[in-house]
Motif scaffolding. Sequence first.
Motif, PDB file in Angstrom:
ATOM      1  N   ILE A 117      74.821  38.443  -2.673  1.00  0.00           N
ATOM      2  CA  ILE A 117      73.738  37.539  -2.270  1.00  0.00           C
ATOM      3  C   ILE A 117      73.772  37.397  -0.758  1.00  0.00           C
ATOM      4  CG2 ILE A 117      72.709  35.249  -2.538  1.00  0.00           C
ATOM      5  CD1 ILE A 117      74.110  34.930  -5.171  1.00  0.00           C
ATOM      6  N   LEU A 131      76.296  25.289  -4.004  1.00  0.00           N
ATOM      7  CA  LEU A 131      75.967  26.187  -2.895  1.00  0.00           C
ATOM      8  C   LEU A 131      74.464  26.195  -2.688  1.00  0.00           C
ATOM      9  CD1 LEU A 131      76.723  28.577  -0.941  1.00  0.00           C
ATOM     10  CD2 LEU A 131      76.287  30.067  -2.884  1.00  0.00           C
ATOM     11  N   ARG A 132      74.042  25.913  -1.468  1.00  0.00           N
ATOM     12  CA  ARG A 132      72.620  25.960  -1.153  1.00  0.00           C
ATOM     13  C   ARG A 132      72.405  27.061  -0.133  1.00  0.00           C
ATOM     14  NH1 ARG A 132      69.176  22.167   2.017  1.00  0.00           N
ATOM     15  NH2 ARG A 132      67.081  22.618   1.276  1.00  0.00           N
ATOM     16  N   LEU A 133      71.516  27.985  -0.436  1.00  0.00           N
ATOM     17  CA  LEU A 133      71.221  29.090   0.471  1.00  0.00           C
ATOM     18  C   LEU A 133      69.830  28.894   1.039  1.00  0.00           C
ATOM     19  CD1 LEU A 133      72.578  31.848  -1.866  1.00  0.00           C
ATOM     20  CD2 LEU A 133      73.632  31.135   0.267  1.00  0.00           C
ATOM     21  N   ILE A 134      69.700  29.137   2.338  1.00  0.00           N
ATOM     22  CA  ILE A 134      68.433  28.831   3.004  1.00  0.00           C
ATOM     23  C   ILE A 134      67.929  30.059   3.752  1.00  0.00           C
ATOM     24  CG2 ILE A 134      67.302  27.266   4.652  1.00  0.00           C
ATOM     25  CD1 ILE A 134      70.178  25.674   4.088  1.00  0.00           C
ATOM     26  N   GLY A 135      66.667  30.411   3.504  1.00  0.00           N
ATOM     27  CA  GLY A 135      66.001  31.454   4.279  1.00  0.00           C
ATOM     28  C   GLY A 135      66.321  32.862   3.846  1.00  0.00           C
ATOM     29  N   LYS A 136      65.291  33.583   3.452  1.00  0.00           N
ATOM     30  CA  LYS A 136      65.392  35.006   3.079  1.00  0.00           C
ATOM     31  C   LYS A 136      66.574  35.261   2.147  1.00  0.00           C
ATOM     32  CE  LYS A 136      63.220  36.791   7.244  1.00  0.00           C
ATOM     33  NZ  LYS A 136      63.530  37.343   8.549  1.00  0.00           N
ATOM     34  N   VAL A 137      66.556  34.597   1.010  1.00  0.00           N
ATOM     35  CA  VAL A 137      67.634  34.780   0.036  1.00  0.00           C
ATOM     36  C   VAL A 137      67.382  36.074  -0.742  1.00  0.00           C
ATOM     37  CG1 VAL A 137      68.837  33.771  -1.928  1.00  0.00           C
ATOM     38  CG2 VAL A 137      67.810  32.276  -0.207  1.00  0.00           C
ATOM     39  N   GLU A 138      68.411  36.871  -0.914  1.00  0.00           N
ATOM     40  CA  GLU A 138      68.281  38.098  -1.713  1.00  0.00           C
ATOM     41  C   GLU A 138      69.543  38.278  -2.544  1.00  0.00           C
ATOM     42  OE1 GLU A 138      66.614  42.135  -0.333  1.00  0.00           O
ATOM     43  OE2 GLU A 138      68.781  42.388  -0.453  1.00  0.00           O
ATOM     44  N   ALA A 139      69.369  38.270  -3.856  1.00  0.00           N
ATOM     45  CA  ALA A 139      70.501  38.486  -4.777  1.00  0.00           C
ATOM     46  C   ALA A 139      70.344  39.868  -5.379  1.00  0.00           C
ATOM     47  CB  ALA A 139      70.503  37.434  -5.869  1.00  0.00           C
TER      48      ALA A 139
END
Lengths: 144, 205
Positions: A117, A131-139
């Motif tokens: 990710i 876990l918080r992911l911010i901006g252009k997330v790609e898994a």
Amino acid sequence: MTLPPAELEGVIFEGYRGELRDLSVTAKKAVVDMVGRVASLEDVKLSFSEESRGKLDVGAPRGEFKLDQDDFVLSGGVVGTAQEGERFSTEAVRYVAANRELVSSSLVELRRSNLVIRADGMQLGLDERRLRLIGKVEARVVPR
Amino acid sequence: MRIAAAALVLTLALPATAEEPKAPGSPSDAKSPGSPGDAAERLGLRFTPNAELVISSDEAEGIKTEKGQESVIFSKHVRAHQGDMSLECDWLEAVYPQSAGGRPDRITARGAVVITQGENQARCTEASVDNVACTAECKSSGTRATLRRGADDVEANAIYFDLCKGTVRAVGDVLIRVRERPSEKPAAPQPEAAKPAAPPAPGGG
């Protein structure tokens, strides 16, 4: 009179919540500036313990410890590893003691087995391991 | 245009089921070109199981469940791709297994869900994909789930897919629209008088 910076080697810092030691910090070298209330660390490792969710280690070549806030900033290529083999890497991360969270506003990559990710930043709450992911997330699940 | 409508439950599986009522004047062979059975064969979705799965969004939040599973909720402009299948929605939860495998066991999508594979497109407000059972469900609250391929479409309360077999099952007030394609229309014999006049010979002005 101004105190000169104190140079220390083999530094260990421990943080407690009640009886539980929930944070351990080791650094190969530290320079403590008592005027600026900041310690510059080299080859630093933060270890977070939580009874039910296991240990999380975060290491970096450089670090900075705000003496009055118990906050750490790690930089120069940060790598975090959890017990289950999960890991993350990012350029810099801040440990905000008041919220018990790790915050990065640099590109972050998390890996768990063949799941990768990536995102522009992250916020990792240590109490719930949220876990918080911010901006252009790609898994991406890469075929084995 | 021919419309075949079946109430409550209609199974659009391979081979085409006998549950479909035939529209008046429809051919006896349910799989003849343009028939509902033919549409059933072409409306399914099929996984490419070993293809890379990519999910992207503007934000995501992950939490470890008590069972040790990792749940990641993707929000804002969510897109997922696996092989030639794509999914777009407003909100998506992927539940990853406790074991080392990186592929999610289950995916739930909400909002304006659009699943596309080739010419086939399913639309609904909530979809779930079970990677273990190799099935998917597309349903809508308030509106209807739809499955479209070109001019043919199926409307129902819920549409179920077997992603390994490529079959589809529509449930609840099912409406199937199969439209004749221009090439399937038999050419009507044209009377001599209706034939266009031959172009004038060059120089015969």
